[in-house]
Motif scaffolding. Structure first.
Motif, short mmCIF file in Angstrom:
data_model
loop_
_atom_site.label_atom_id
_atom_site.label_comp_id
_atom_site.label_asym_id
_atom_site.label_seq_id
_atom_site.Cartn_x
_atom_site.Cartn_y
_atom_site.Cartn_z
N TYR A 23 -0.04 0.88 3.78
CA TYR A 23 -0.42 2.22 4.26
C TYR A 23 0.38 3.30 3.54
N LEU A 24 1.69 3.11 3.44
CA LEU A 24 2.53 4.12 2.79
C LEU A 24 2.15 4.31 1.32
N LYS A 25 1.86 3.21 0.64
CA LYS A 25 1.55 3.29 -0.78
C LYS A 25 0.15 3.84 -1.05
N THR A 26 -0.82 3.49 -0.22
CA THR A 26 -2.20 3.85 -0.52
C THR A 26 -2.68 5.13 0.17
N GLU A 27 -2.16 5.43 1.34
CA GLU A 27 -2.64 6.61 2.07
C GLU A 27 -1.59 7.71 2.19
N LYS A 28 -0.40 7.35 2.66
CA LYS A 28 0.62 8.37 2.93
C LYS A 28 1.04 9.09 1.66
N ARG A 29 1.22 8.35 0.56
CA ARG A 29 1.60 8.98 -0.71
C ARG A 29 0.58 10.03 -1.11
N LYS A 30 -0.72 9.70 -0.98
CA LYS A 30 -1.78 10.64 -1.36
C LYS A 30 -1.74 11.88 -0.48
N GLU A 31 -1.51 11.69 0.82
CA GLU A 31 -1.42 12.84 1.73
C GLU A 31 -0.29 13.78 1.32
N ILE A 32 0.83 13.22 0.98
CA ILE A 32 2.00 14.03 0.62
C ILE A 32 1.76 14.75 -0.70
N VAL A 33 1.17 14.08 -1.68
CA VAL A 33 0.87 14.73 -2.97
C VAL A 33 -0.06 15.91 -2.73
#
Length: 158
Positions: A23-33
């Motif tokens: 989740y952190l690698k695929t979704e959360k990172r994109k949200e933060i970017v």
């Protein structure tokens, strides 16, 4: 290379960590970017609290990703041997009572990576688990706690 710490956990615990990592690698990172991109459009970055907040969250997430990867890489899966079923050990669920007249309490002893006392899972590094490990049903065990030593009696081990 320095020996890395082993993280004792159940197969279920490892799967939870892998799910969080994904989740952190695929979704959360994109949200933060995306948050960082939007915040940059607000102008001067030196006075931009949205940008600072997004960058702080990014640092937290990257630290958590590194931590999860290390825990998964050094995971030691707890397997219960039936020959040790009568002794408190990692992965076992133990029920005990505080003497002289306490209520029954039940906990599963797990590695620190998946400990959650509210879910009935205590770390093998906790004072309670350290005291119970290696003891059997019916035994009375002294447990050192911050409030002083208590006595517990092991009722059952599963």
């Amino acid at each position: 290379m320095v020996d890395e710490k082993s993280y004792y956990m159940t197969e279920e615990g490892k799967e939870k960590l892998e799910t969080e990592l994904h989740y952190l690698k695929t979704e959360k990172r994109k949200e933060i970017v995306e948050r960082i991109k939007v915040a940059r459009d607000f102008g001067d970055l030196s006075e931009n609290s949205e940008y600072d907040s997004a960058k702080d969250e990014q640092a937290f997430v990257e630290t958590r990703i590194a931590q999860l990867e290390k825990m998964i890489r050094n995971a030691v899966i707890i397997e219960n041997d039936e020959e040790d079923a009568d002794v408190v050990s990692l992965g076992r669920t133990v029920t005990f009572i505080e003497l002289p007249d306490g209520e029954e309490e039940t906990y599963t002893i797990v590695g620190s990576a998946e400990a959650d006392p509210f879910e009935g899972k205590i770390s093998n590094d906790s004072p309670m688990a350290k005291s119970l490990l290696g003891h059997g049903e019916g035994e009375e065990v002294a447990v050192a706690t911050p409030g002083g030593e208590i006595q517990v009696k092991i009722v059952s081990i599963q």
